[in-house]
Design an enzyme around this catalytic site. Sequence first.
Site, PDB file in Angstrom:
ATOM      1  N   SER A   1       0.828  -1.195   0.000  1.00 27.79           N
ATOM      2  CA  SER A   1       0.000   0.000   0.000  1.00 27.79           C
ATOM      3  C   SER A   1       0.862   1.245   0.000  1.00 27.79           C
ATOM      4  O   SER A   1       2.034   1.208   0.409  1.00 27.79           O
ATOM      5  CB  SER A   1      -0.905   0.025   1.231  1.00 27.79           C
ATOM      6  OG  SER A   1      -0.147   0.339   2.393  1.00 27.79           O
ATOM      7  N   ASP A   2       0.291   2.350  -0.462  1.00 25.31           N
ATOM      8  CA  ASP A   2       0.898   3.632  -0.144  1.00 25.31           C
ATOM      9  C   ASP A   2       0.674   3.860   1.339  1.00 25.31           C
ATOM     10  O   ASP A   2      -0.196   3.236   1.964  1.00 25.31           O
ATOM     11  CB  ASP A   2       0.271   4.750  -0.979  1.00 25.31           C
ATOM     12  CG  ASP A   2       1.215   5.939  -1.160  1.00 25.31           C
ATOM     13  OD1 ASP A   2       2.150   6.084  -0.339  1.00 25.31           O
ATOM     14  OD2 ASP A   2       1.027   6.711  -2.116  1.00 25.31           O
ATOM     15  N   TRP A   3       1.459   4.742   1.923  1.00 27.07           N
ATOM     16  CA  TRP A   3       1.480   4.872   3.371  1.00 27.07           C
ATOM     17  C   TRP A   3       0.160   5.478   3.879  1.00 27.07           C
ATOM     18  O   TRP A   3      -0.175   6.611   3.561  1.00 27.07           O
ATOM     19  CB  TRP A   3       2.675   5.718   3.785  1.00 27.07           C
ATOM     20  CG  TRP A   3       3.897   4.905   4.091  1.00 27.07           C
ATOM     21  CD1 TRP A   3       4.628   4.950   5.235  1.00 27.07           C
ATOM     22  CD2 TRP A   3       4.540   3.915   3.270  1.00 27.07           C
ATOM     23  NE1 TRP A   3       5.681   4.052   5.181  1.00 27.07           N
ATOM     24  CE2 TRP A   3       5.648   3.397   3.995  1.00 27.07           C
ATOM     25  CE3 TRP A   3       4.275   3.388   2.020  1.00 27.07           C
ATOM     26  CZ2 TRP A   3       6.485   2.402   3.491  1.00 27.07           C
ATOM     27  CZ3 TRP A   3       5.107   2.397   1.506  1.00 27.07           C
ATOM     28  CH2 TRP A   3       6.188   1.915   2.233  1.00 27.07           C
ATOM     29  N   GLY A   4      -0.575   4.668   4.629  1.00 26.12           N
ATOM     30  CA  GLY A   4      -1.848   5.114   5.187  1.00 26.12           C
ATOM     31  C   GLY A   4      -3.029   4.948   4.257  1.00 26.12           C
ATOM     32  O   GLY A   4      -4.105   5.482   4.526  1.00 26.12           O
ATOM     33  N   ALA A   5      -2.863   4.181   3.168  1.00 24.27           N
ATOM     34  CA  ALA A   5      -3.927   4.076   2.171  1.00 24.27           C
ATOM     35  C   ALA A   5      -4.996   3.057   2.530  1.00 24.27           C
ATOM     36  O   ALA A   5      -6.100   3.109   1.990  1.00 24.27           O
ATOM     37  CB  ALA A   5      -3.327   3.722   0.809  1.00 24.27           C
TER      38      ALA A   5
END
Length: 781
Positions: free
Chosen positions: A238-242
């Site tokens: 994932s992208d960070w916090g997605a």
Amino acid sequence: MTQQTPAPFAGETAIGADALTTAQKASLTSGAGDFVTEAVGDIPALSLSDGPHGLRLPKEEGDGGQLDLHSAAPATCFPPAVALGSSWDRDLARRVATAIATEARAHGVHVVLGPGINIKRSPLCGRNFEYFSEDPFLTAELGGAMVRGLQEGGVGAALKHYAANNQETDRMRVSADIDERPLREIYLRAFERIVRRDRPWSVMAAYNALNGVPLSENRRLLTDILRTEWGFDGVVMSDWGAVRDRVAALYAGLDLQMPGTHGRTDREVVAAVESGELAIDDLDASVARLALLARRATAGAAATPAAPVPYEDHHLLAREAAERCVVLLRNESSLLPLNPTAGTVAVIGELARAPRYQGAGSSQVTPTRLDTPLESLREFAQGARVEFAQGYRPTGDEDPAVGEDPAADEELAANAERLAARSDTVLLFLGLPARDESEGFDRDHIDLPAAQLALLDRVHAANPHVAVVLSNGGVVRTSDWHEKVPALVEGWLLGQGGGSALARVLYGHADPSGRLAETIPLRLEDSPSHLSFPGEEGHVRYGEGVFVGYRGHDRRGDEVAFPFGHGLSYTTFAHSGLSAVAQDEGRRIEVRVRVTNTGVRPGREVVQVYSRAPEDSKVARPVRELRGFATVDLEAGESREALVELGRADLAHYSEREGGWFVEGGTYRIEVGASSRDIRCTVDLPVAGDASRARLTGRNTLGEWLSHPVGGPVLLDAFASGRSTRSQAGPGALADPVMRRFLAGMPLEVVAEFPQSPVPPSQIPVLCERVAAQGQTSGSS
């Protein structure tokens, strides 16, 4: 359907995970910290680091990155993708990535988060400085070269941001609503090419949603297309916090949630497996892929052990890369290159002394050193006098000044005006402040700051011999002033070696060989995406379809400030003897053209090959599309043949009716040019079309039946037989051109219902079977 466990590459062995408990398996699917994965059993932890144009390293060893964007340890800052894209140089991109891999190994980094290969849909996108181009082919060539460079260096690439991450406005929630054809042809095409050819070890899913489904939970994108269609066997992170729903994401095919959540989502995964909501096979497939990534990363590190980083060599590479990225947009009366041995050069603009060399956000690199244009211009002067005037106050976030100070601004501008008046040549450094473009928000406009434009007017009035040097991560409007200045240099953001690179180009020690990887429009309103950017109420409709960037400008016939592919040299080039020959039973096309340096200086030409679809194409096509390119270095007067190979499949469009990529048969025009608007040679090439995979039915229109190479004769024969059977004399309604056009848009099953129809509804299934039996050969020629 459960996910398939990946097969390792030849020579690779996946680390076993059979003995792990469900809780241990779940823990592997989320991070142990901000930039480090979990270690469980014989599966080691991996360190990740932001990229893609250099490492954002922690000051303390351990976690592979940090959320503090302003306190990273030093690493080489290479030119960001906005500049590197203008190099049109695959080998250069690979060499830059290899150097980044060397630094990554020295710091224990296993995966670099990059390259970013999203398409520049709008010039307003705040993250455009991290992306290569508005064209998917150019993007794939340079992005793929970086993937190869990283992984040949023993470090994994994380191809990002998959997919359609083309704006920062509402980036963590917005749904990019895209029809299938532009999705495939524009926004997925670079990902597909790189995944199939270059085999990245990991792919990062984007924040946004696609057609209403968040990318982190989009099984169609992550599993059906990425893995099943394209054969990707790596890790999707994932992208960070997605991630909003860890279980849904895992089912969709997202293997690794970053950063870690202190076990919260791990417990959700365990509970879902125990309740039967999530199949254990889905969890096992992700664990197997994570284990394989660990094997690849640790094997890569062992095969290319860490060594002392040659930072000086890397700085010289950063300078070389920056030189190749500089685009000379305008050079009337050969104002450039400057004479380094005589005269007075007025260097005006704070950006010459305090340059912007990268964008803001997660890709920020703390450089090992920084060359400034002003110092470098003075260093390379061989008798010329170089004087400096600030011209305007700093406009970045670091500016200590608060509020406006008209008196101070006037004094700076007046000093610059006086210096310009007493100098032979003016180098005026203008550009965007850091606060205007960054990850996290989009720009509101594409104009230079008003104070800089006012300064330009005053300096030009004092001395018309002005060369403007731009520093910007996204295109800026030049249309209201560029024609009055004799020289204009697009310097983009050039990394830590950009100052000396600019000096070398401006003095003529290096030929400007950069070419625009995106169109510079006359106005923001001319951008094809303008009316549907950045959307509203959580949705952004990609209403321009496939007509993105130059595809849209060329199709509409817009005037532009500078077209895609444009860039001047200190010499000139001629093109001749173009040929295009199909090879390997038509699967490959060899394009050859002779390039001659017709000037008096050595230089590098970028040979750009475009194609035009057949004039009778059944779908809306761009005027031309980039299909290949090559760089040619030539001494003055030298001539050489350039070879560019195209794949026949590259001529395809994506057809929903055909259920995939489809090459129309007909005569394609192969064009070679110096930009999308400067075509030098053309040649026609007949191309056999693909056999149609679509079955004709009663829902197809009369026009579609008649234009089908098999269905048309079958239907006309049925019409003739039907008229004879019913004793209907005469040629029938189809002989009347007005009536034929009237009926052409009606489904055959509707036409069959007319009392006068020679073909009754009951015969339509028979006709469909007859066409199928004779072979679906629509599109062949």
